[in-house]
Design an enzyme around this catalytic site. Structure first.
Site, PDB file in Angstrom:
ATOM      1  N   SER A   1       0.923  -1.351  -8.111  1.00 29.59           N
ATOM      2  CA  SER A   1       0.383  -0.338  -7.198  1.00 29.59           C
ATOM      3  C   SER A   1      -0.729  -0.773  -6.254  1.00 29.59           C
ATOM      4  O   SER A   1      -1.096  -0.021  -5.366  1.00 29.59           O
ATOM      5  CB  SER A   1      -0.114   0.858  -7.996  1.00 29.59           C
ATOM      6  OG  SER A   1       0.961   1.711  -8.243  1.00 29.59           O
TER       7      SER A   1
ATOM      8  N   SER B   1       1.351   2.940  -5.854  1.00 30.00           N
ATOM      9  CA  SER B   1       0.736   4.246  -5.736  1.00 30.00           C
ATOM     10  C   SER B   1      -0.572   4.255  -4.935  1.00 30.00           C
ATOM     11  O   SER B   1      -0.998   5.321  -4.485  1.00 30.00           O
ATOM     12  CB  SER B   1       0.464   4.810  -7.140  1.00 30.00           C
ATOM     13  OG  SER B   1      -0.497   4.015  -7.815  1.00 30.00           O
TER      14      SER B   1
ATOM     15  N   LYS C   1      -9.809   5.154  -4.449  1.00 31.90           N
ATOM     16  CA  LYS C   1      -8.573   5.823  -4.871  1.00 31.90           C
ATOM     17  C   LYS C   1      -8.936   7.043  -5.709  1.00 31.90           C
ATOM     18  O   LYS C   1      -9.853   6.973  -6.553  1.00 31.90           O
ATOM     19  CB  LYS C   1      -7.724   4.837  -5.681  1.00 31.90           C
ATOM     20  CG  LYS C   1      -6.353   5.367  -6.072  1.00 31.90           C
ATOM     21  CD  LYS C   1      -5.524   4.291  -6.778  1.00 31.90           C
ATOM     22  CE  LYS C   1      -4.129   4.792  -7.124  1.00 31.90           C
ATOM     23  NZ  LYS C   1      -3.310   3.753  -7.786  1.00 31.90           N
TER      24      LYS C   1
HETATM   25  N1  GLN Z   1       5.578   1.746  -9.017  1.00 32.65           N
HETATM   26  C1  GLN Z   1       5.249   1.579 -10.408  1.00 32.65           C
HETATM   27  C2  GLN Z   1       5.395   2.902 -11.132  1.00 32.65           C
HETATM   28  O1  GLN Z   1       5.753   3.859 -10.512  1.00 32.65           O
HETATM   29  C3  GLN Z   1       3.867   1.051 -10.553  1.00 32.65           C
HETATM   30  C4  GLN Z   1       2.831   2.081 -10.387  1.00 32.65           C
HETATM   31  C5  GLN Z   1       1.451   1.564 -10.601  1.00 32.65           C
HETATM   32  O2  GLN Z   1       1.224   0.358 -10.577  1.00 32.65           O
HETATM   33  N2  GLN Z   1       0.531   2.479 -10.822  1.00 32.65           N
HETATM   34  O3  GLN Z   1       5.162   2.980 -12.315  1.00 32.65           O
END
Ligand code: GLN
Length: 484
Positions: free
Chosen positions: A175, A151, A76
């Site tokens: 995410s 994400s 990532k």
């Molecule tokens: N979807 C959640 C957010 O937008 C979690 C994102 C994540 O785990 N990095 O904060």
């Protein structure tokens, strides 16, 4: 070769069925053929990959191979990679070359893995659909008009289409798990503190945790063996012994009690998703587990508490991107204030700016007590709920996401609707617990994931339960037709 798991590829390399150079070339070719459509990579590091593969083959010849020597991975783009562009999905870091490797990159390199490149993601890991990436949305290989989740969407999409055998991800509120569910792969987030955050670009430091996107739980165990461990450069990294996470995978599940948190099952769920979750529960009963209802009374407060705490921490963490030290700088600033304002307004996307504003507000004098302090108290109540429930059960189980992958553009106009993609995952992040999402079937040709939740540092038990399910089902082996 791309149909094989990490465990199988590791065996193949050991037997000499193929070299790491051949394996690496095979996956680079697949990326080249398929990624214009998927956009799962921001950067492909062809020449570095081939150099690492050569090195891995030499190491093996000298008898110095680990289980992962020569295995290609995607990372990532939130992890700093020395001399390689590290963008975090943002225009702010569009041309940022990291001067050092993140701890887990260092560890995986030492284990002999080969990096194929950096995967697409929501900007600064904020999002549930990958649509917040400055480098354009990544697509879901099961249906390219749909999102892969986020994400860590690029990693999930790349593993689902078998452009990489496995990839790293990060999980702050879901995410790793939610994109795994949307893409039909295995997404694993260990206990907070199990893996060092050093060199992982910070979003919300008290929640951020590295994890993996793999085909199987066994592969997640293989990766965790290398990624876990104390690191003095991260003060929240825990001094807990690193087990051999592959050692307990074959324990049978009789005697295991799995809790169903009733509040999580009270949420509205797509009917077909519910049916698949029910049959996964039955499968666990067949494997010998006892199912028991438990209660997490404060779990409904998790999304609101998260959307105070995460923005508050991000407003502080992202203050370093000021146009002065590194990253994007606006043209011709008239004074220092103009430099700050325009560099940040031009370099950061809409969702990131929204969170910085919310977080700054929640932390400001007068509102700190009303919002931030209260959210911290709620966080403690949520954690206590889990501690109580884990007195009665060994693991818990829930859906990973309320729906299957939605259409690109479907939720971009409504941030709250987007935030609710994580209703099943966020409470676990607030509590800092380990969890895994595994594929349990398809609803209208789209994958559905089941979430298993473990107690602190009980990664082995969690991976064992996921592995036993995968030994008896083949959902995790399905590959989208176009990428077979
Ligand atoms: N979807 C959640 C957010 O937008 C979690 C994102 C994540 O785990 N990095 O904060």
């Amino acid at each position: 070769m791309h149909k094989k798991t990490l465990a199988e590829l590791s065996q193949g390399l050991k037997n000499g069925s193929y070299s790491s150079v051949e394996l690496t070339q095979h996956f680079l070719d697949r990326i080249q053929r398929n990624d214009t459509q998927l956009n799962s990579f921001i950067t492909v590091t062809q020449s570095q990959a081939m150099a690492q593969a050569n090195l891995a083959d030499n190491q093996r010849q000298m008898g110095n191979a680990t289980a992962l020597t020569g295995i290609p991975l995607g990372h990532k783009d939130i992890f700093c990679t020395k001399d390689i562009k590290t963008t975090c999905g943002s225009k702010m870091l569009e041309n940022f070359i990291a001067p050092y490797d993140a701890c887990i990159i260092e560890k995986l390199n030492t284990a002999g893995t080969v990096s194929l490149g950096k995967t697409n993601m929501d900007e600064f890991a904020m999002g549930s659909s990958n649509e917040n990436s400055f480098f354009g949305p990544c697509k879901n290989p099961w249906d390219t008009s749909r999102v892969p989740g986020g994400s860590s969407g690029g990693s999930a999409s790349a593993v689902a289409a078998r452009l990489v055998p496995a990839a790293t991800g990060t999980d702050t509120g879901g995410s790793v798990r939610q994109p795994a569910s949307f893409c039909g792969v295995t997404g694993f987030k260990p206990t907070y503190g199990r893996i060092s955050r050093w060199g992982m670009i910070a979003f919300a430091s008290s929640l951020d945790q590295a994890g993996s996107l793999t085909q199987t739980a066994e592969d997640a165990a293989l990766l965790l063996n290398e990624m876990a461990g104390l690191d003095n450069r991260d003060s929240t990294s825990m001094d807990q012994p690193v087990e051999d996470y592959t050692a307990q995978l074959n324990n049978d599940l009789s005697g295991l009690t799995i809790g169903l948190p009733k509040e999580l099952f009270a949420h509205k769920l797509e009917a077909s998703v519910e049916t698949l979750i029910d049959s996964a529960i039955k499968q666990y009963e067949k494997l010998g587990a006892t199912i028991k209802e438990v209660s997490l009374p404060n779990s409904d407060l998790s999304v609101p508490a998260y959307y105070i705490i995460a923005p508050a921490e991000c407003s502080s963490n992202l203050s370093r991107f000021d146009g002065v030290r590194y990253g994007y700088r606006c043209d011709d600033p008239v004074d220092l204030n103009d430099l700050y304002v325009r560099s940040r307004s031009e370099g950061l996307g809409e969702e990131v700016q929204r969170r910085i504003l919310v977080g700054t507000y929640a932390l400001s004098a007068g509102y700190y007590e009303a919002y931030y302090r209260k959210a911290q108290r709620v966080r403690r109540l949520i954690k206590n709920d889990f501690t109580e429930a884990f007195k009665e059960v060994d693991l818990m189980l829930s859906p990973t996401a309320p729906s299957t992958a939605f259409k690109v553009g479907e939720k971009t106009k409504d941030p709250i609707e987007m935030y609710l993609s994580d209703i099943y995952t966020i409470a676990i992040s607030l509590a800092g617990l380990p969890a895994i999402s595994i594929p349990v079937g398809f609803s209208q040709n789209l994958p559905v994931g089941l979430q298993l939740i473990g107690n602190y540092f009980c990664e082995s038990r969690l991976l064992n339960a996921a592995h036993q399910y995968q030994k008896n089902t083949d959902w995790h082996q399905q590959i989208p037709e176009q990428y077979v």
